[in-house]
Scaffold this active site. Structure first.
Site, mmCIF file in Angstrom:
data_model
loop_
_atom_site.group_PDB
_atom_site.id
_atom_site.type_symbol
_atom_site.label_atom_id
_atom_site.label_comp_id
_atom_site.label_asym_id
_atom_site.label_seq_id
_atom_site.Cartn_x
_atom_site.Cartn_y
_atom_site.Cartn_z
ATOM 1 N N VAL A 4 0.779 -1.422 0.197
ATOM 2 C CA VAL A 4 0.195 0.574 -0.159
ATOM 3 C C VAL A 4 0.557 1.073 0.620
ATOM 4 O O VAL A 4 0.990 2.164 -0.522
ATOM 5 C CB VAL A 4 -0.892 -0.161 1.327
ATOM 6 C CG1 VAL A 4 -1.933 1.330 1.263
ATOM 7 C CG2 VAL A 4 -1.642 -1.324 1.229
ATOM 8 N N ASP A 5 1.792 1.824 0.471
ATOM 9 C CA ASP A 5 2.706 2.521 0.549
ATOM 10 C C ASP A 5 3.877 2.518 -0.797
ATOM 11 O O ASP A 5 3.401 3.729 -1.084
ATOM 12 C CB ASP A 5 4.132 2.524 1.789
ATOM 13 C CG ASP A 5 3.789 2.738 2.965
ATOM 14 O OD1 ASP A 5 2.804 3.898 3.581
ATOM 15 O OD2 ASP A 5 4.424 2.060 3.541
#
Length: 378
Positions: A167-168
């Site tokens: 997600v980062d």
């Protein structure tokens, strides 16, 4: 000369999403000045093991090349003044503090854009600036509450996170996209703007077909292990020695697979004739294919299946994955200031990525950056 040469970025971000975005932009020519807390710096400097031969966290090394580091204590008036000095000579600000933190420091977008209407100000948050502003933006948390873990893992097992902070990484890519779009707008109008990217919003967008299935049809998906909800066979299978992945995306590929497995009649079986048929009879299909694939090694199938137009490959460990990329001529490893790094993934024919600087030591460039600024103003 890089495509972004002449663009200066004041980078107040830490950990992964923001630093990944600014590193990608730095590779393409932007000048990035990383602002860090004196004494400790970016949290990932202490995230080890693993570490390189010098004891430096490889997590930090992986997202901070081509940057200069300045150490500023933003809790002090002097630190904030130096930050404003840095921003005054910059085109872009990137930050991922909790919403409101930069405003309290006098470094928020409203104040800075009032002083410089051409500034591009990118804020990376976990859950936006509304009701979720106070929530901590950790990748694992977002994978959990954002639905990714609910579709990852075995059907009878527990929800599972991905093996990297995906997600980062996705959010960092979205931040790059927003910054480049804002710079293009500034090129036309002379005006900057605020770019807001959240981990949650980025994940929901990146859920792609799974999210669309829910939004458009009300389907709430579950976990299928390595199988695909809409394509079959599109999963991993055991061979005589180790797993192999099959990614059969159309009926022609399936017919070729059936022939190579010595079961050409499968392509005409009413249960498997079309992809929707195969999805509906996934369990039966898997049993038939698994029986045949176990008779030979993964390397055997990885040779014969792709040669016949069937997408397939072994489940590689990371060392094998880099070796595989090298065999295919995909540049995967480069050197930046004597440090081995993963290559920038975008290939540009006229303005390729450059690897000018190794990831910096904490505060390594503080004096040089601010003395150069004073010389410029003089």
């Amino acid at each position: 000369m890089g495509a972004l040469c002449g663009i200066r970025i004041a980078d107040f971000s830490r950990v992964l999403a923001g630093p990944y975005a600014t590193m990608l932009l730095a590779d393409l020519g932007a000048e990035v000045v990383k602002v860090e807390r004196p004494g400790s710096g970016d949290e990932t400097r202490s995230w080890r093991p693993p570490a390189d031969a010098c004891g430096t966290s490889t997590y930090f090394l992986g997202v901070n090349r081509n940057k200069r580091s300045v150490a500023l204590d933003l809790s002090t008036g002097e630190g904030r003044e130096r930050a404003r000095e840095l921003i005054a000579g910059s085109d872009v600000v990137v930050e991922n503090f909790r919403p409101g933190t930069m405003d309290r420091l006098g470094l928020g977008p409203r104040e800075l854009l009032a002083a410089d209407p051409g500034l591009v100000y990118c804020s990376v948050t976990g859950f936006g600036t509304g009701a979720g502003a106070a929530l901590p933006g950790y990748d694992l948390l977002v994978q959990a509450v954002g639905g990714l873990m609910s579709v990852t893992g075995e059907p009878d097992g527990e929800p599972t996170k991905t093996g990297v902070a995906l997600v980062d990484v996705i959010t960092g890519l979205h931040a790059c996209l927003g910054i480049l779009a804002a710079l293009r707008h500034r090129e036309r109008t002379g005006l900057g703007q605020v770019v807001e990217v959240s981990l949650l919003g980025s994940l929901l967008s990146a859920l792609a077909n799974q999210a669309s299935g829910y939004v458009a049809a009300g389907v709430v998906p579950g976990r299928l292990g390595n199988a695909h909800p809409s394509i079959a066979p599109y999963e991993t299978f055991e061979t005589a020695d180790r797993p192999i992945a099959l990614a059969v995306g159309n009926d022609r590929q399936f017919a070729a697979l059936a022939g190579l497995l010595g079961r050409p009649e499968l392509a005409d079986d009413e249960r498997f004739r079309t992809n929707p048929d195969r999805v509906a009879h996934r369990a039966a299909l898997r049993g038939v294919l698994q029986e045949r694939l176990r008779t030979r090694t993964a390397d055997h199938w990885a040779d014969v299946l792709p040669a016949a137009g069937v997408p397939a490959g072994p489940v590689n460990a990371l060392d094998e994955a880099f070796a595989y990329a090298e065999r295919l001529g995909v540049e995967a490893v480069v050197e930046a200031g004597g440090t081995r790094q993963v290559a920038h993934p975008v290939r540009l024919s006229a303005t390729p990525a450059r690897y000018r600087l190794a990831p910096p030591a904490l505060g390594e460039h503080t004096d040089a950056v601010f003395s150069a600024r004073r010389d410029h103003d003089a």
